[in-house]
Write a protein that holds these residues in place. Structure first.
Motif, PDB file in Angstrom:
ATOM      1  N   ARG A   1       0.828  -1.204   0.000  1.00  0.00           N
ATOM      2  CA  ARG A   1       0.000   0.000   0.000  1.00  0.00           C
ATOM      3  C   ARG A   1       0.866   1.259   0.000  1.00  0.00           C
ATOM      4  O   ARG A   1       0.633   2.190  -0.782  1.00  0.00           O
ATOM      5  N   ARG A   2       1.842   1.284   0.883  1.00  0.00           N
ATOM      6  CA  ARG A   2       2.696   2.466   1.006  1.00  0.00           C
ATOM      7  C   ARG A   2       3.454   2.731  -0.302  1.00  0.00           C
ATOM      8  O   ARG A   2       3.577   3.888  -0.733  1.00  0.00           O
ATOM      9  N   GLU A   3       3.956   1.675  -0.933  1.00  0.00           N
ATOM     10  CA  GLU A   3       4.815   1.855  -2.099  1.00  0.00           C
ATOM     11  C   GLU A   3       4.040   2.015  -3.397  1.00  0.00           C
ATOM     12  O   GLU A   3       4.494   2.726  -4.311  1.00  0.00           O
ATOM     13  N   LYS A   4       2.859   1.391  -3.496  1.00  0.00           N
ATOM     14  CA  LYS A   4       2.156   1.353  -4.778  1.00  0.00           C
ATOM     15  C   LYS A   4       0.805   2.076  -4.778  1.00  0.00           C
ATOM     16  O   LYS A   4       0.450   2.732  -5.767  1.00  0.00           O
ATOM     17  N   ILE A   5       0.038   1.962  -3.693  1.00  0.00           N
ATOM     18  CA  ILE A   5      -1.332   2.502  -3.687  1.00  0.00           C
ATOM     19  C   ILE A   5      -1.341   3.969  -3.292  1.00  0.00           C
ATOM     20  O   ILE A   5      -1.994   4.799  -3.936  1.00  0.00           O
TER      21      ILE A   5
END
Length: 603
Positions: free
Chosen positions: A516-520
Motif C-alpha cells: 500500500r505504502r509503495e504502490k497505492i
C-alpha cells in the motif's frame, strides 16, 4: 482569524483562576474551592456565573453548589482525578502545547488502527498504549484512533456515554500521561486521532438538566432522548462549548484529527448547520497543520465531504459502513439486523461502495422505508474509510465475536487484502492484524437503575434475532455491567505473541501495508478520475467483483475478488504489474477466496 477565547471551565489568569459556569436555569451557584469557604458567584444576563479566585491555582480542586443544595463537578472540567462525581481539578491545558508542533501527515498516507485504551493492554493505560507504538509503526500503521476518552462514571466504559467532555478519563492516567503518549507517537511519525461524541450525554451523573435545561431541546429527539440544543441564542453557547472541546483536543493536546460520532443525531435547523461551523472554525484556527476530520453518518451526506482544489472543504472522510455491511454479508452469509438492508444484493452494494463510496445514495433504505444518502460518485476514494471490523460491528454482536471466529482464515485474508489495497482509507481494529480471537463486548460500569436498564436494553436489542428468540437464550448474553465482561474484552498479548497463526497473519498485514505504502498511496495522491465495476457470476448474492480505478495519467488499479464457494470465470486483467494474488495460479478460473490486485496502464 484570532484564536478563540474559551469561556467554559476554569481559566488560569494573572491573579488566580477564573471559574465560569453557564447555568441559565439555576437560581444560585456557589464555588466550593477545597480549603476555602463557599463563595457565591455573580450572574450575568446570559446565565453565566463567573468568579475570580485569587487563592486558586493549577491543582486546586473545586465543585459548584447549585441552588444551595446540589453539589456538582464543573461540566467543563479538564480533569476528574477521583471520578466524575468528585471535585474537579484545575488544569492548565494551554501549558500542554508543544513549542514545535508536529505537522501531521497527508490524509492519503493514513492507515488507521482503532483501539480502546482500557482493553488494548493489560495495564489499560496511556502508558500501555505507548509501549506498543514501535510495534504499530513496524506493522505499517500511520495513525492510531483512540475510542472516546471523555470521563464517564465507573471503572470502565466504551466512552460513548461521557458526561464530562473535556476531562480525559483518569482510569487511563493523568492529562500529562496522555500528552506523553501523543509526543511518543509523533516522535515515531504516527498520527493520533480521537473519537468524540457530541450528540448525547451519558445517563448517570450528568447534571446539566439541573441547572442548564437549555443545553437540550425538546424540538428534536434522538435515540438517547432530547437532542443537544444547537439552535437560537441558547444553542450558541452549546455550540461554543463543543467547538472549544474540539479545539482543546487538537490544539492543546496536539491530536491530529477527530472522528465525530453519529453526526446524523446532531439535529440543527439553523441557517448554518453546526457541522459546517465546526469544520470551518477548526480549519481556520489550525491552519498549517494536517488536521483530519472524520464522520460517522448514517445519512450518507456527501455534501459534507466535498473537495476544493483536491482538498477537503469540511470533512476528510466518512466511515464506510455500507462497504462493511455488504462485505460482512458476503463473508458470513448473515442477513439479520442491519445486514438485512444489504443481503439482497451484497455484491452490487460492495462494488458500488468501492467505486462510489456509498451503496445508498438516495434510494429507499429497507430498514426505515425512507430514502437514505446523497450521490457520492464524484467524491474521491479517500473520502470514505473502509474496514472489515471496528468496535461497533464487533461489540454490537451479542457475544462480541470477531471475524476470526466467524469465517475461515482464507476469507479473513481476502477481507484484509481488500481493505488494505483498495484506494479508500483503511482502518483496522486492535488485534485484527493478528487474527486475534478475544471478543470485544459491550461493557459499562453503571449502577442501580441505569445498570438494569442497560442489561434489559441489551437483551431486548437481540430479541428479533433467531438465535435469541427466547428469554433463556437472551439470558446468556453477557451482562455489560459485570466486571468479567470488561476483562474478557482485553487483548491477550501473551497468547497473540505465542500464536503461529497470529504471527503469519501479522506478517501478511505488514506485507500488504508495504504494498500500500509503495504502490497505492502514490496513486491516491495523484488522484483517481474514474472508476468502473462489473459483477462476476450469475448469482447476485454470491459471486465476484471486478473493480478498476483510473488516474489522470492513465494508470489503472484493478481488484478482482471471488466471494463464492465455487470457481468463477477470470475477467480480463489489465496489462502490467501484479501487486497481489492471494491464492490460485495463472489459471483461467478464479478459485473461491481469491483476490487479485494489479496495476497497469490504459492507453
Amino acid at each position: 482569524m484570532a484564536e478563540q477565547t474559551r469561556r467554559h471551565g476554569s481559566q488560569i489568569v494573572d491573579h488566580g483562576v477564573s471559574f465560569n459556569l453557564w447555568a441559565p436555569t439555576a437560581r444560585s451557584v456557589e464555588l466550593l474551592e477545597i480549603g476555602q469557604p463557599p463563595r457565591k458567584m455573580p450572574r450575568d444576563d446570559d446565565g453565566w456565573y463567573q468568579l475570580l479566585s485569587p487563592t486558586a491555582h493549577v491543582g486546586t480542586r473545586y465543585q459548584f453548589r447549585i441552588n444551595e443544595d446540589l453539589v456538582v463537578p464543573d461540566p467543563a472540567s479538564f480533569f476528574q482525578p477521583d471520578d466524575v462525581g468528585a471535585p474537579s481539578e484545575v488544569i492548565d491545558t494551554a501549558a500542554l502545547r508543544d513549542s514545535l508542533i508536529y505537522p501531521g501527515r497527508p490524509w492519503a498516507e493514513a492507515v488507521i488502527y482503532e483501539l480502546h485504551v482500557g482493553t488494548f493492554s493489560e495495564a489499560g493505560t496511556y502508558a500501555g498504549v505507548e509501549e506498543k507504538l514501535p510495534y504499530l509503526r513496524d506493522l505499517g500503521i500511520s495513525a492510531i484512533e483512540l475510542m472516546p476518552l471523555n470521563d464517564v462514571p465507573g471503572r470502565h466504559n466504551w466512552g460513548y456515554d461521557g458526561v464530562l467532555l473535556n476531562a480525559p478519563n483518569a482510569r487511563y492516567g493523568r492529562p500529562e500521561d496522555l500528552k506523553r503518549l501523543l509526543r511518543a507517537a509523533h516522535a515515531l511519525d504516527i498520527m493520533v486521532y480521537l473519537d468524540v461524541v457530541y450528540n448525547h450525554f451519558g445517563p448517570q451523573l450528568n447534571y446539566l438538566h439541573s441547572y442548564a435545561e437549555n443545553f437540550f431541546t425538546a424540538r428534536h429527539a434522538t435515540g438517547w432522548g432530547p437532542a443537544v440544543n444547537l439552535e437560537g441564542q441558547d444553542g450558541s453557547f452549546v455550540r461554543e462549548f463543543l467547538v472549544d472541546n474540539a479545539l482543546m483536543w487538537l490544539r492543546d493536546y496536539g491530536f491530529d484529527g477527530l472522528r465525530f460520532d453519529a453526526v446524523h443525531a446532531l439535529k440543527d435547523d439553523s441557517e448554518r448547520h453546526f457541522l459546517i461551523e465546526l469544520a470551518e472554525t477548526l480549519r481556520s484556527q489550525l491552519a498549517g497543520r494536517h488536521v483530519h476530520l472524520m464522520l460517522e453518518n448514517e445519512a450518507n451526506q456527501a455534501h459534507l465531504l466535498e473537495r476544493s482544489n483536491g482538498r477537503a472543504r469540511h470533512y476528510d472522510a466518512q466511515w464506510g459502513d455500507d462497504f462493511h455491511n455488504a462485505l460482512h454479508v458476503l463473508l458470513t452469509g448473515e442477513d439479520e439486523g442491519y445486514y438485512r438492508a444489504f443481503a439482497d444484493r451484497p455484491l452490487e452494494h460492495l462494488a458500488r461502495s468501492l467505486t462510489e463510496g456509498f451503496a445508498y445514495q438516495g434510494e429507499n433504505f429497507p430498514l426505515h422505508q425512507v430514502p437514505r444518502g446523497e450521490p457520492s460518485a464524484h467524491l474521491p476514494p479517500e473520502a470514505t474509510i473502509f474496514f472489515a471490523q471496528n468496535h461497533d460491528q464487533i461489540g454490537n454482536r451479542a457475544f462480541g465475536e470477531r471475524l476470526s471466529r466467524l469465517v475461515r482464515p482464507e476469507k479473513l485474508e481476502q477481507a484484509m487484502a481488500l481493505v488494505l489495497l483498495s484506494p479508500h482509507i483503511p482502518m483496522l481494529f486492535m488485534g485484527e492484524e493478528t487474527a486475534a480471537e478475544t471478543p470485544f463486548l459491550f461493557f459499562a460500569d453503571w449502577t442501580g437503575e441505569a445498570a438494569e436498564l442497560t442489561r434489559e436494553g441489551r437483551r431486548k436489542e437481540f430479541s428479533h434475532f433467531k438465535a435469541f428468540a427466547t428469554p433463556e437464550t437472551r439470558a446468556e448474553i453477557p451482562d455489560p455491567c459485570d466486571e468479567r465482561t470488561f476483562q474478557a474484552s482485553k487483548l491477550d498479548w501473551t497468547s497473540i505473541d505465542q500464536s503461529p497463526a497470529g504471527a503469519r497473519f501479522r506478517a501478511l498485514t505488514t506485507q500488504l501495508l508495504t504494498i500500500r505504502r509503495e504502490k497505492i498511496v502514490p496513486l491516491v495522491k495523484r488522484g483517481f478520475v474514474s472508476a468502473q465495476r462489473d459483477l462476476i457470476g450469475a448469482d447476485p448474492r454470491m459471486g465476484g467483483v471486478d473493480v478498476r480505478w483510473r488516474t489522470e495519467q492513465g494508470e489503472v488499479l484493478q481488484i478482482v475478488a471471488n466471494f463464492a464457494d465455487h470457481e468463477l470465470p477470470m475477467p480480463p486483467l489489465v496489462e502490467g504489474e501484479s501487486l497481489w494474488r492471494l491464492r490460485g495460479s495463472e489459471a483461467e478460473a478464479l478459485v473461491p477466496g481469491d483476490i487479485i490486485v494489479r496495476l497497469g496502464q490504459k492507453g
